[in-house]
Design a protein around this motif. Structure first.
Motif, PDB file in Angstrom:
ATOM      1  N   PHE A  28       0.931  -1.090   0.108  1.00  0.00           N
ATOM      2  CA  PHE A  28      -0.220   0.048   0.285  1.00  0.00           C
ATOM      3  C   PHE A  28       0.927   1.297   0.265  1.00  0.00           C
ATOM      4  O   PHE A  28       0.954   2.372  -1.134  1.00  0.00           O
ATOM      5  N   SER A  29       1.986   1.620   0.816  1.00  0.00           N
ATOM      6  CA  SER A  29       2.670   2.802   0.995  1.00  0.00           C
ATOM      7  C   SER A  29       3.488   3.252  -0.062  1.00  0.00           C
ATOM      8  O   SER A  29       4.101   4.135  -0.053  1.00  0.00           O
ATOM      9  N   SER A  30       3.481   2.342  -1.087  1.00  0.00           N
ATOM     10  CA  SER A  30       4.073   2.221  -2.415  1.00  0.00           C
ATOM     11  C   SER A  30       3.729   2.345  -3.559  1.00  0.00           C
ATOM     12  O   SER A  30       3.891   2.250  -4.984  1.00  0.00           O
ATOM     13  N   SER A  31       2.646   2.549  -3.370  1.00  0.00           N
ATOM     14  CA  SER A  31       1.167   2.420  -4.361  1.00  0.00           C
ATOM     15  C   SER A  31       0.598   4.065  -4.544  1.00  0.00           C
ATOM     16  O   SER A  31      -0.617   4.304  -3.356  1.00  0.00           O
ATOM     17  N   ALA A  32       0.042   4.378  -5.781  1.00  0.00           N
ATOM     18  CA  ALA A  32      -0.876   5.567  -5.818  1.00  0.00           C
ATOM     19  C   ALA A  32      -1.807   4.558  -5.631  1.00  0.00           C
ATOM     20  O   ALA A  32      -2.026   3.335  -6.535  1.00  0.00           O
ATOM     21  N   ILE A  33      -3.689   5.521  -5.050  1.00  0.00           N
ATOM     22  CA  ILE A  33      -4.491   4.813  -5.079  1.00  0.00           C
ATOM     23  C   ILE A  33      -5.946   5.674  -4.903  1.00  0.00           C
ATOM     24  O   ILE A  33      -4.686   7.027  -5.197  1.00  0.00           O
ATOM     25  N   GLY A  34      -6.183   5.897  -5.772  1.00  0.00           N
ATOM     26  CA  GLY A  34      -7.601   7.014  -6.370  1.00  0.00           C
ATOM     27  C   GLY A  34      -9.031   6.238  -6.154  1.00  0.00           C
ATOM     28  O   GLY A  34      -9.316   4.914  -5.510  1.00  0.00           O
ATOM     29  N   TRP A  35      -9.898   7.172  -5.982  1.00  0.00           N
ATOM     30  CA  TRP A  35     -11.496   7.366  -6.009  1.00  0.00           C
ATOM     31  C   TRP A  35     -12.030   7.020  -6.800  1.00  0.00           C
ATOM     32  O   TRP A  35     -11.506   7.745  -7.551  1.00  0.00           O
ATOM     33  N   PHE A  36     -12.944   6.043  -7.362  1.00  0.00           N
ATOM     34  CA  PHE A  36     -13.342   6.393  -9.123  1.00  0.00           C
ATOM     35  C   PHE A  36     -15.492   6.053  -7.783  1.00  0.00           C
ATOM     36  O   PHE A  36     -15.515   6.174  -6.698  1.00  0.00           O
ATOM     37  N   GLY A  55       2.817  13.153  -1.732  1.00  0.00           N
ATOM     38  CA  GLY A  55       2.746  14.738  -2.641  1.00  0.00           C
ATOM     39  C   GLY A  55       1.979  15.431  -3.562  1.00  0.00           C
ATOM     40  O   GLY A  55       2.921  16.013  -3.476  1.00  0.00           O
ATOM     41  N   SER A  56       1.410  13.730  -4.129  1.00  0.00           N
ATOM     42  CA  SER A  56       1.052  14.663  -5.550  1.00  0.00           C
ATOM     43  C   SER A  56      -0.846  14.376  -5.925  1.00  0.00           C
ATOM     44  O   SER A  56      -1.238  13.003  -4.832  1.00  0.00           O
ATOM     45  N   THR A  57      -1.438  15.094  -5.978  1.00  0.00           N
ATOM     46  CA  THR A  57      -2.650  14.770  -6.354  1.00  0.00           C
ATOM     47  C   THR A  57      -3.340  14.982  -7.730  1.00  0.00           C
ATOM     48  O   THR A  57      -3.206  16.293  -8.191  1.00  0.00           O
ATOM     49  N   ALA A  58      -4.728  14.070  -7.781  1.00  0.00           N
ATOM     50  CA  ALA A  58      -5.233  14.686  -8.728  1.00  0.00           C
ATOM     51  C   ALA A  58      -6.302  14.587  -8.668  1.00  0.00           C
ATOM     52  O   ALA A  58      -6.968  14.207  -7.839  1.00  0.00           O
ATOM     53  N   TYR A  59      -7.405  15.330  -9.319  1.00  0.00           N
ATOM     54  CA  TYR A  59      -9.425  15.505  -8.852  1.00  0.00           C
ATOM     55  C   TYR A  59      -9.782  16.220 -10.004  1.00  0.00           C
ATOM     56  O   TYR A  59      -9.309  16.254 -11.338  1.00  0.00           O
ATOM     57  N   VAL A 105      -6.441  14.040 -14.725  1.00  0.00           N
ATOM     58  CA  VAL A 105      -7.821  12.693 -14.519  1.00  0.00           C
ATOM     59  C   VAL A 105      -7.139  10.626 -15.130  1.00  0.00           C
ATOM     60  O   VAL A 105      -7.049  11.396 -16.335  1.00  0.00           O
ATOM     61  N   HIS A 106      -7.935  10.629 -14.768  1.00  0.00           N
ATOM     62  CA  HIS A 106      -7.689   9.197 -13.977  1.00  0.00           C
ATOM     63  C   HIS A 106      -8.594   7.796 -14.526  1.00  0.00           C
ATOM     64  O   HIS A 106      -9.338   7.871 -14.178  1.00  0.00           O
ATOM     65  N   PRO A 107      -8.508   7.343 -16.068  1.00  0.00           N
ATOM     66  CA  PRO A 107      -9.762   6.404 -16.474  1.00  0.00           C
ATOM     67  C   PRO A 107      -9.681   5.127 -15.570  1.00  0.00           C
ATOM     68  O   PRO A 107      -8.806   4.816 -15.223  1.00  0.00           O
ATOM     69  N   PRO A 108     -10.453   4.136 -15.555  1.00  0.00           N
ATOM     70  CA  PRO A 108     -10.039   3.099 -14.256  1.00  0.00           C
ATOM     71  C   PRO A 108      -9.561   1.714 -15.194  1.00  0.00           C
ATOM     72  O   PRO A 108      -8.583   1.235 -13.862  1.00  0.00           O
TER      73      PRO A 108
END
Length: 124
Positions: A28-36, A55-59, A105-108
Motif C-alpha cells: 500500500f505505502s508504495s502504491s498510488a491510490i484513487g477514488w472512483f 505529495g501529488s494529487t489529482a482531482y 484525470v485517470h481512467p478506470p
C-alpha cells in the motif's frame, strides 16, 4: 494488497462526509491510490487520486475545491474528505490501486486492483 472502502451513508446537500479505504498488505505505502464513483446505469468515473507519498494529487473538475484526498501510510489507510456535498455526488464510491503516477484525470483501466464500494446518498 486488498482494499475496503467504508464511511458512506445518507446525508443532506451541503453536509460533509469522510470516506476511508483500508488496505492490507505492505505494498500500500508504495502504491498510488484513487477514488472512483459510479451511479447505476452510468460509467465509473474518476474522483481523485494520490501518489504513494501523498505529495501529488489529482482531482476531477466536478469535485475540485470540495473534496480532499489524503493518506496515512502508517495506518495503511486512504481518505476522501467530502465537503459541500451535492445531490449529484450520490454514487457508490470505490478505492483502487494503480501502478505508477501521472497528473490529470485517470481512467478506470489504469487501475488494477479494486475494493468493494461504499454507498453515498445525498438528499436534496
Amino acid at each position: 494488497v486488498q482494499l475496503q472502502a467504508s464511511g458512506g451513508g445518507l446525508v443532506q446537500a451541503g453536509d460533509s462526509l469522510r470516506l476511508s479505504c483500508a488496505a492490507s498488505g505492505r505494498a500500500f505505502s508504495s502504491s498510488a491510490i484513487g477514488w472512483f464513483r459510479q451511479d447505476p446505469g452510468k460509467e465509473r468515473e474518476f474522483v481523485a487520486a494520490i501518489d504513494w507519498s501523498g505529495g501529488s494529487t489529482a482531482y476531477a473538475d466536478a469535485v475540485k475545491g470540495r473534496f480532499t484526498i489524503s493518506r496515512d501510510n502508517a495506518k495503511n489507510t486512504l481518505y476522501l474528505q467530502m465537503n459541500s456535498l451535492k445531490f449529484e455526488d450520490t454514487a457508490v464510491y470505490y478505492c483502487a490501486r494503480r501502478r505508477g503516477w501521472r497528473s490529470g484525470v485517470h481512467p478506470p483501466h489504469e487501475y488494477d486492483l479494486w475494493g468493494q464500494g461504499t454507498l453515498v446518498t445525498v438528499s436534496s
